[in-house]
Write a protein that holds these residues in place. Structure first.
Motif, PDB file in Angstrom:
ATOM      1  N   GLU A  21       0.839  -1.208   0.000  1.00  0.00           N
ATOM      2  CA  GLU A  21       0.000   0.000   0.000  1.00  0.00           C
ATOM      3  C   GLU A  21       0.869   1.251   0.000  1.00  0.00           C
ATOM      4  OE1 GLU A  21      -4.064  -1.008   2.394  1.00  0.00           O
ATOM      5  OE2 GLU A  21      -2.211  -1.113   3.543  1.00  0.00           O
ATOM      6  N   ASP A  22       1.911   1.216   0.816  1.00  0.00           N
ATOM      7  CA  ASP A  22       2.828   2.357   0.863  1.00  0.00           C
ATOM      8  C   ASP A  22       3.403   2.644  -0.522  1.00  0.00           C
ATOM      9  OD1 ASP A  22       2.446   2.860   3.522  1.00  0.00           O
ATOM     10  OD2 ASP A  22       4.257   1.846   4.204  1.00  0.00           O
ATOM     11  N   LYS A  23       3.808   1.574  -1.199  1.00  0.00           N
ATOM     12  CA  LYS A  23       4.444   1.736  -2.516  1.00  0.00           C
ATOM     13  C   LYS A  23       3.459   2.347  -3.522  1.00  0.00           C
ATOM     14  CE  LYS A  23       7.263  -0.712  -5.940  1.00  0.00           C
ATOM     15  NZ  LYS A  23       6.606  -0.036  -7.069  1.00  0.00           N
ATOM     16  N   LYS A  24       2.237   1.856  -3.467  1.00  0.00           N
ATOM     17  CA  LYS A  24       1.221   2.388  -4.369  1.00  0.00           C
ATOM     18  C   LYS A  24       1.012   3.886  -4.128  1.00  0.00           C
ATOM     19  CE  LYS A  24      -1.650  -1.709  -5.267  1.00  0.00           C
ATOM     20  NZ  LYS A  24      -2.960  -2.358  -5.009  1.00  0.00           N
ATOM     21  N   LEU A  25       0.937   4.240  -2.864  1.00  0.00           N
ATOM     22  CA  LEU A  25       0.703   5.649  -2.523  1.00  0.00           C
ATOM     23  C   LEU A  25       1.892   6.516  -2.939  1.00  0.00           C
ATOM     24  CD1 LEU A  25      -1.104   7.754  -1.235  1.00  0.00           C
ATOM     25  CD2 LEU A  25      -0.169   7.146   0.994  1.00  0.00           C
ATOM     26  N   VAL A  26       3.088   6.053  -2.622  1.00  0.00           N
ATOM     27  CA  VAL A  26       4.290   6.826  -2.961  1.00  0.00           C
ATOM     28  C   VAL A  26       4.412   6.975  -4.478  1.00  0.00           C
ATOM     29  CG1 VAL A  26       6.807   6.789  -2.932  1.00  0.00           C
ATOM     30  CG2 VAL A  26       5.543   6.250  -0.858  1.00  0.00           C
ATOM     31  N   ASP A  27       4.198   5.897  -5.187  1.00  0.00           N
ATOM     32  CA  ASP A  27       4.310   5.942  -6.653  1.00  0.00           C
ATOM     33  C   ASP A  27       3.305   6.918  -7.256  1.00  0.00           C
ATOM     34  OD1 ASP A  27       6.343   4.138  -6.558  1.00  0.00           O
ATOM     35  OD2 ASP A  27       5.149   2.396  -7.160  1.00  0.00           O
ATOM     36  N   PHE A  28       2.093   6.861  -6.737  1.00  0.00           N
ATOM     37  CA  PHE A  28       1.057   7.735  -7.298  1.00  0.00           C
ATOM     38  C   PHE A  28       1.390   9.206  -7.040  1.00  0.00           C
ATOM     39  CE2 PHE A  28      -2.865  10.128  -7.224  1.00  0.00           C
ATOM     40  CZ  PHE A  28      -3.509   9.702  -8.380  1.00  0.00           C
ATOM     41  N   ILE A  29       1.808   9.497  -5.821  1.00  0.00           N
ATOM     42  CA  ILE A  29       2.101  10.893  -5.488  1.00  0.00           C
ATOM     43  C   ILE A  29       3.348  11.374  -6.220  1.00  0.00           C
ATOM     44  CG2 ILE A  29       2.821  12.414  -3.598  1.00  0.00           C
ATOM     45  CD1 ILE A  29       0.890  10.946  -1.792  1.00  0.00           C
ATOM     46  N   ALA A  30       4.285  10.473  -6.458  1.00  0.00           N
ATOM     47  CA  ALA A  30       5.478  10.841  -7.225  1.00  0.00           C
ATOM     48  C   ALA A  30       5.090  11.254  -8.642  1.00  0.00           C
ATOM     49  CB  ALA A  30       6.450   9.660  -7.257  1.00  0.00           C
ATOM     50  N   LEU A  40      -7.961  10.168  -4.767  1.00  0.00           N
ATOM     51  CA  LEU A  40      -6.653   9.508  -4.860  1.00  0.00           C
ATOM     52  C   LEU A  40      -6.696   7.987  -4.653  1.00  0.00           C
ATOM     53  CD1 LEU A  40      -3.286  10.776  -3.506  1.00  0.00           C
ATOM     54  CD2 LEU A  40      -4.000   8.449  -2.968  1.00  0.00           C
ATOM     55  N   PRO A  41      -7.387   7.493  -3.634  1.00  0.00           N
ATOM     56  CA  PRO A  41      -7.361   6.037  -3.396  1.00  0.00           C
ATOM     57  C   PRO A  41      -7.821   5.242  -4.618  1.00  0.00           C
ATOM     58  CG  PRO A  41      -8.403   7.182  -1.568  1.00  0.00           C
ATOM     59  CD  PRO A  41      -8.209   8.201  -2.636  1.00  0.00           C
ATOM     60  N   LYS A  42      -8.880   5.705  -5.243  1.00  0.00           N
ATOM     61  CA  LYS A  42      -9.410   4.982  -6.401  1.00  0.00           C
ATOM     62  C   LYS A  42      -8.404   5.012  -7.545  1.00  0.00           C
ATOM     63  CE  LYS A  42     -13.666   4.540  -9.097  1.00  0.00           C
ATOM     64  NZ  LYS A  42     -14.981   5.157  -9.402  1.00  0.00           N
ATOM     65  N   LEU A  43      -7.847   6.209  -7.778  1.00  0.00           N
ATOM     66  CA  LEU A  43      -6.900   6.367  -8.881  1.00  0.00           C
ATOM     67  C   LEU A  43      -5.598   5.604  -8.627  1.00  0.00           C
ATOM     68  CD1 LEU A  43      -7.435  10.190  -9.504  1.00  0.00           C
ATOM     69  CD2 LEU A  43      -8.255   8.295 -10.929  1.00  0.00           C
ATOM     70  N   ALA A  44      -5.213   5.507  -7.354  1.00  0.00           N
ATOM     71  CA  ALA A  44      -3.956   4.830  -7.027  1.00  0.00           C
ATOM     72  C   ALA A  44      -4.149   3.330  -6.809  1.00  0.00           C
ATOM     73  CB  ALA A  44      -3.354   5.462  -5.776  1.00  0.00           C
TER      74      ALA A  44
END
Length: 335
Positions: A21-30, A40-44
């Motif tokens: 989950e952390d990786k998904k969030l970090v990647d999306f925000i990057a 954001l949650p849906k898109l990520a």
DNA sequence: AAGCGTCCCAACCGCAGGTTG
DNA sequence: GCAACCTGCGGTTGGGACGCT
């Protein structure tokens, strides 16, 4: 550590985050940057609510976060800012790069607040707690030194404690009630208040607000003298660059009144002679560190407030820098 | 080693204030 | 002006870590 996974509401996961989950969030925000937390949650591709994502990012995943223990400089900064701002954690966090409001809040609640309380300061006002001082003086009186001081039996000592408590609860001004005049009170056997007293005995806490030495002399912390001196002055004050401070807590606690006196404490040889000044403010004033008049120090640059002895805020309020706090926080007994 | 109590802190909750339609 | 939505803040929770007996 942290929250357990709680039952998902609307299929949204709660509780601790895993690495994926952390990786998904970090990647999306990057890729897209932080913001728009609701979508954001849906898109990520995360099964989390936006609020949870935001919190995880701000408090844990942000790349500019500083991990590890707080430094002494950071501690002092938090203390000074809290004295001015109160529980405005986000505002305090803005002055500490790499620290989050949640982190500062936790550190305050688990460390700094407790230290202030142990030292006899109100953690909200940062002023000495006169009500607690009175209470803890009772506790100090329950130590062995009391019998020597008053030459009384243990039963009479309990009477003193009880009557002292009664005064505290009945008085709107709890500051420094007169101990000496209260010792003739009757003892109410079996009083729940009285029974609770032994559980509260704590020499360290008692010391911080006025305790007895091994020879039975009452001591009063220096910070009351400082506070009194500051309160009486019509002008802003600034600490002498090289004031004299207590060299050792242990010397004051365990080595009798001579060391205590030299460190800014005083003693009563005969308490009955000090009724007009039961807490010794007047007699202790000579131990207050020297102060010099200060040119006004506006907090126009909030970042620099830690270097000021007195801070003036935009709303007209001001906060005072307490030398007692800074000196004593480094001492092992306070840690 | 086991049991117990306390500490620590990540994460949650509710609310307030700002923004948008 | 109002309601709905969004964001951020401060208080609180609760389980793992740790220390003590």
């Amino acid at each position: 550590m942290g929250r357990p996974p709680s039952p998902a509401k609307d299929g949204v996961k709660k509780g601790p985050w895993d690495a994926e989950e952390d990786k998904k969030l970090v990647d999306f925000i990057a890729k897209h940057g932080p913001g728009c937390w609701i979508s954001l949650p849906k898109l990520a591709g995360l099964n989390r609510c936006g609020k949870s994502c935001r919190l995880r990012w701000i408090n844990y995943l942000r790349p500019d976060l500083k991990r590890g223990n707080f430094t002494a400089e950071e501690e002092q900064k938090i203390l000074r800012l809290h004295e001015i701002l109160g529980n405005k954690w986000s505002a305090i966090a803005m002055q500490l790069p790499g620290r989050t409001d949640n982190e500062i809040k936790n550190y305050w609640n688990t460390h700094l607040k407790k230290r202030l309380i142990r030292m006899g300061y109100d953690p909200m006002t940062h002023e000495p707690r006169t009500d607690l001082m009175a209470c803890l003086t009772i506790l100090a009186m329950s130590t062995n030194g009391l019998n020597d001081l008053l030459n009384r039996t243990p039963l009479d000592v309990n009477a003193v404690k009880l009557d002292y408590l009664k005064q505290m609860f009945q008085s709107t001004d709890a500051a420094a009630p007169n101990l000496v005049s209260s010792i003739s009170a009757p003892l109410l056997e079996g009083s729940p208040i009285l029974n609770s007293l032994p559980q509260l005995e704590n020499q360290e806490a008692a010391f911080s607000l006025g305790a007895t030495t091994t020879s039975g002399h009452l001591l009063q912390p220096l910070h009351h003298s400082i506070t009194t001196a500051l309160s009486a002055s019509p002008t802003d004050l600034q600490l002498d660059p090289q004031p004299t401070f207590p060299p050792s807590f242990e010397s004051m606690l365990f080595e009798g009144t001579e060391a205590a006196q030299s460190c800014g404490f005083f003693q009563w040889d005969d308490p009955a002679e000090n009724i007009s000044d039961p807490w010794g403010f007047e007699s202790a004033s000579e131990f207050v560190p020297s102060f010099t008049t200060q040119t006004d120090t506006p907090a126009s640059n909030p970042v620099d407030v830690t270097s000021c002895s007195r801070i003036h805020c935009g709303d007209g309020t001001s906060g005072r820098y307490s030398p007692w706090t800074e000196i004593l926080f480094d001492h092992p007994i306070i840690q």
